[in-house]
Design an enzyme around this catalytic site. Structure first.
Site, PDB file in Angstrom:
ATOM      1  N   LYS A 137     -31.095  21.879 -41.531  1.00  0.00           N
ATOM      2  CA  LYS A 137     -30.418  23.100 -41.054  1.00  0.00           C
ATOM      3  C   LYS A 137     -30.263  24.099 -42.195  1.00  0.00           C
ATOM      4  CE  LYS A 137     -28.032  20.602 -37.382  1.00  0.00           C
ATOM      5  NZ  LYS A 137     -26.820  19.882 -36.960  1.00  0.00           N
ATOM      6  N   GLN A 179     -20.849  18.493 -38.830  1.00  0.00           N
ATOM      7  CA  GLN A 179     -21.918  17.571 -38.419  1.00  0.00           C
ATOM      8  C   GLN A 179     -21.328  16.295 -37.814  1.00  0.00           C
ATOM      9  OE1 GLN A 179     -25.350  18.156 -38.523  1.00  0.00           O
ATOM     10  NE2 GLN A 179     -25.472  16.242 -37.409  1.00  0.00           N
ATOM     11  N   ASP A 211     -22.072  25.722 -32.573  1.00  0.00           N
ATOM     12  CA  ASP A 211     -22.606  24.507 -31.937  1.00  0.00           C
ATOM     13  C   ASP A 211     -22.367  24.541 -30.426  1.00  0.00           C
ATOM     14  OD1 ASP A 211     -24.079  22.708 -33.385  1.00  0.00           O
ATOM     15  OD2 ASP A 211     -22.349  21.673 -34.260  1.00  0.00           O
TER      16      ASP A 211
END
Ligand code: NAP
Length: 290
Positions: free
Chosen positions: A51, A95, A118
């Site tokens: 990412k 994460q 997200d």
């Protein structure tokens, strides 16, 4: 049979994100994502690294926040509170999975919905369900974008999704049943009796179960479009790392019947990252209107 090249479609989406970044930079805004990683789970480390590399390639900034696995939930929440207030940070990503002693819901809820790139915050989920503007979760959005880019007919198609997680299967079922997409969806899970009965009816079969090879050749209709979201590490002593990545679909067998099929890796995975970049660009663009 066509093997769907997720990398090429993702590259196009990443180029778009880069153009949006250039336009933002011209106005003095550098899109920035704070990436929080607690612990050293090898899969998480590799996702975070990928990412951050993609952010840099799109000329975006990232705030790399690596924490010890024993960080307390309170410390993590106060870190997120500070990032919520930080005007230079447009998106916040924690994460997953988080260390076991940290409640995932608490962390997701703590991220400002304005920075929830997200798309996991209940406000983002609510907006998605209601069809309102908001951040869409990256993997389901990536799957939809992939299907649309390939001009796969979705209107009236029967999409069968295997897996109902909040991360992939369930949001995908919501996106595909939106009026502008108009698919009919069957959502399968471990309580589904006779899974093959449903998968054989699919015009579009999406596997998101996290079980290597779950979808066998005889579970797929001739000419179906097969999207494999699964990423499973399967031990293989002959591989350099001691394992290989396998999808949820038995690629060899299913590719004999499918009209289109995604490979693992190189199918859905690259789209997930591309959609994240688009969300970060959108979060930064929103500060222009504020
Ligand atoms: P998850 O939270 O473990 O959910 C798996 C879902 O599949 C659950 O709903 C489960 O049913 C269902 N399931 C499991 N085994 C099944 C079976 N034998 N028959 C029917 N349903 C079954 O996993 P996830 O987070 O959604 O991830 C799914 C897979 O996608 C994983 O391999 C993950 O690594 C991968 N993934 C890939 C990307 C990407 O970017 N490519 C992104 C995210 C996830 P129950 O609800 O009944 O337990």
């Amino acid at each position: 049979m066509t093997i769907i090249d997720g990398k090429t479609t993702a590259r196009q989406a990443r180029e778009e994100a880069k153009k949006r970044t250039e336009a933002l930079r011209a106005k003095g805004i550098v899109p920035c994502l704070a990436v929080i990683l607690a612990g050293e789970d090898p899969a998480s480390v590799s996702y975070v690294t990928a990412k951050e590399k993609a952010l840099a390639e799109a000329d975006m900034a990232s705030r790399d926040i690596r924490l010890s696995a024993d960080i307390s939930e309170a410390e993590l929440l106060s870190l997120i509170a500070a990032l919520n207030e930080d005007a230079a940070v447009h998106g916040i990503l924690a994460q997953l999975p988080l260390p076991k002693h940290v409640r995932e819901d608490r962390v997701i809820d703590a991220i400002s919905p304005q920075k929830d790139v997200d798309g996991f915050h209940p406000v983002s989920v609510g907006n998605m369900v209601l069809g309102r503007d908001g951040f869409l979760p990256c993997t389901p959005n990536g799957v939809v974008r992939l299907l649309q880019t390939l001009n796969i007919p979705l209107n009236g198609a029967h999409a069968v999704i295997v897996g109902r997680s909040n991360l992939v299967g369930r949001p995908l079922s919501i996106l595909l049943t939106r009026k502008d997409i108009n698919a009919t969806v069957t959502l399968c899970h471990t309580g589904t009796k006779d899974l093959a009965h449903y998968t054989r009816q699919a015009d579009i079969l999406i596997a998101a179960a996290g079980k290597a090879g779950l979808i066998a050749g005889d579970m797929v209709k001739e000419g179906a479009v097969v999207i494999d979201v699964g990423v499973n590490r399967v031990g293989d002593p002959s591989a350099k790392k001691g394992y290989r990545l396998r999808g949820d679909v038995d690629f060899e067998a299913v590719s004999q019947k499918a009209a289109f099929i995604t490979p693992v890796p190189g199918g859905v995975g690259p789209m997930t990252i591309a959609m994240l970049l688009q969300n970060v660009a959108a979060a930064a663009e929103k500060t222009l209107d504020a």
